[in-house]
Design a protein around this motif. Structure first.
Motif, PDB file in Angstrom:
ATOM      1  N   LEU A   1       0.605   3.507  -3.153  1.00 46.77           N
ATOM      2  CA  LEU A   1      -0.697   4.169  -3.216  1.00 46.77           C
ATOM      3  C   LEU A   1      -0.733   5.372  -2.285  1.00 46.77           C
ATOM      4  O   LEU A   1      -1.170   6.461  -2.667  1.00 46.77           O
ATOM      5  CB  LEU A   1      -1.809   3.185  -2.855  1.00 46.77           C
ATOM      6  CG  LEU A   1      -3.218   3.761  -2.767  1.00 46.77           C
ATOM      7  CD1 LEU A   1      -3.692   4.197  -4.144  1.00 46.77           C
ATOM      8  CD2 LEU A   1      -4.159   2.752  -2.152  1.00 46.77           C
ATOM      9  N   GLU A   2      -0.242   5.192  -1.072  1.00 47.65           N
ATOM     10  CA  GLU A   2      -0.225   6.290  -0.111  1.00 47.65           C
ATOM     11  C   GLU A   2       0.682   7.420  -0.584  1.00 47.65           C
ATOM     12  O   GLU A   2       0.350   8.596  -0.448  1.00 47.65           O
ATOM     13  CB  GLU A   2       0.236   5.775   1.249  1.00 47.65           C
ATOM     14  CG  GLU A   2      -0.728   4.781   1.874  1.00 47.65           C
ATOM     15  CD  GLU A   2      -0.116   4.013   3.027  1.00 47.65           C
ATOM     16  OE1 GLU A   2       1.093   4.168   3.288  1.00 47.65           O
ATOM     17  OE2 GLU A   2      -0.852   3.260   3.671  1.00 47.65           O
ATOM     18  N   PHE A   3       1.815   7.049  -1.144  1.00 53.74           N
ATOM     19  CA  PHE A   3       2.758   8.036  -1.663  1.00 53.74           C
ATOM     20  C   PHE A   3       2.122   8.826  -2.803  1.00 53.74           C
ATOM     21  O   PHE A   3       2.227  10.052  -2.862  1.00 53.74           O
ATOM     22  CB  PHE A   3       4.006   7.282  -2.141  1.00 53.74           C
ATOM     23  CG  PHE A   3       5.197   8.137  -2.354  1.00 53.74           C
ATOM     24  CD1 PHE A   3       5.598   8.476  -3.631  1.00 53.74           C
ATOM     25  CD2 PHE A   3       5.943   8.592  -1.286  1.00 53.74           C
ATOM     26  CE1 PHE A   3       6.713   9.257  -3.846  1.00 53.74           C
ATOM     27  CE2 PHE A   3       7.064   9.370  -1.479  1.00 53.74           C
ATOM     28  CZ  PHE A   3       7.444   9.701  -2.770  1.00 53.74           C
TER      29      PHE A   3
ATOM     30  N   LEU B   1       0.813  -1.222   0.000  1.00 53.91           N
ATOM     31  CA  LEU B   1       0.000   0.000   0.000  1.00 53.91           C
ATOM     32  C   LEU B   1       0.841   1.264   0.000  1.00 53.91           C
ATOM     33  O   LEU B   1       0.321   2.356  -0.238  1.00 53.91           O
ATOM     34  CB  LEU B   1      -0.937   0.010   1.212  1.00 53.91           C
ATOM     35  CG  LEU B   1      -2.081  -0.989   1.190  1.00 53.91           C
ATOM     36  CD1 LEU B   1      -2.878  -0.899   2.476  1.00 53.91           C
ATOM     37  CD2 LEU B   1      -2.968  -0.773  -0.016  1.00 53.91           C
ATOM     38  N   LEU B   2       2.135   1.140   0.225  1.00 56.50           N
ATOM     39  CA  LEU B   2       3.008   2.305   0.292  1.00 56.50           C
ATOM     40  C   LEU B   2       3.008   3.138  -0.992  1.00 56.50           C
ATOM     41  O   LEU B   2       2.888   4.364  -0.912  1.00 56.50           O
ATOM     42  CB  LEU B   2       4.427   1.864   0.658  1.00 56.50           C
ATOM     43  CG  LEU B   2       5.383   2.956   1.066  1.00 56.50           C
ATOM     44  CD1 LEU B   2       4.887   3.666   2.311  1.00 56.50           C
ATOM     45  CD2 LEU B   2       6.754   2.362   1.321  1.00 56.50           C
TER      46      LEU B   2
ATOM     47  N   LEU C   1      -1.095   9.261  -3.375  1.00 56.67           N
ATOM     48  CA  LEU C   1      -2.193  10.081  -2.857  1.00 56.67           C
ATOM     49  C   LEU C   1      -1.688  11.371  -2.205  1.00 56.67           C
ATOM     50  O   LEU C   1      -2.365  12.403  -2.271  1.00 56.67           O
ATOM     51  CB  LEU C   1      -3.038   9.281  -1.865  1.00 56.67           C
ATOM     52  CG  LEU C   1      -3.949   8.222  -2.489  1.00 56.67           C
ATOM     53  CD1 LEU C   1      -4.669   7.440  -1.403  1.00 56.67           C
ATOM     54  CD2 LEU C   1      -4.938   8.853  -3.444  1.00 56.67           C
ATOM     55  N   CYS C   2      -0.511  11.327  -1.599  1.00 53.23           N
ATOM     56  CA  CYS C   2       0.077  12.557  -1.048  1.00 53.23           C
ATOM     57  C   CYS C   2       0.348  13.562  -2.161  1.00 53.23           C
ATOM     58  O   CYS C   2       0.054  14.755  -2.025  1.00 53.23           O
ATOM     59  CB  CYS C   2       1.363  12.244  -0.297  1.00 53.23           C
ATOM     60  SG  CYS C   2       1.094  11.430   1.273  1.00 53.23           S
TER      61      CYS C   2
END
Length: 131
Positions: free
Chosen positions: A21-23, A18-19, A25-26
């Motif tokens: 995706l989170e990156f 998920l890293l 989204l930031c």
């Protein structure tokens, strides 16, 4: 490999997967913030406290690298429309795509190496049991 073992391994690697995706989204959040700034500047909204002032203050941090690298624009046309903001939106999107793909390659290589090591140890255990 047993079904339970595969499930356990995929659950263990879920935060790592998920890293990217989170990156990403930031970076999308930064782009949306810059887009809101661009629209507020185009409509000539005053930063008198409130949410508009907050948007301007927060987005100034995202624009700082471009403002430091590029020369200032002092023309009448650029009082309401900020070309740095549009350029920043495009550059953040481009950098996001590149960095997310690099991060995915690193993570999937790491997961692949872990799987190969765990399968190799399972094969060794099976061979030891057979002997």
């Amino acid at each position: 490999m047993a079904w339970g073992q595969r499930l356990s391994q995929s659950i263990n690697t879920l935060p790592l997967r998920l890293l990217p995706l989170e990156f990403g989204l930031c970076f999308v959040g930064i782009q949306i913030l810059l887009l809101v700034r661009f629209v507020c500047k185009a409509w000539n909204l005053a930063p008198d406290g409130g949410w508009v002032g907050t948007i301007y203050q927060i987005s100034d941090m995202a624009l700082l690298p471009l403002q430091m690298l590029l020369p200032p624009l002092h023309q009448v046309f650029f009082t309401r429309i900020e070309p740095y903001t549009l350029l920043a939106i495009v550059l953040y999107g481009f950098c996001s795509r590149i960095l997310v793909h690099i991060l995915k390659m690193i993570i999937y290589a790491h997961i692949g190496i872990d799987r190969a090591n765990s399968q190799g140890s399972n094969v060794r255990k099976t061979v030891d049991r057979a002997n």
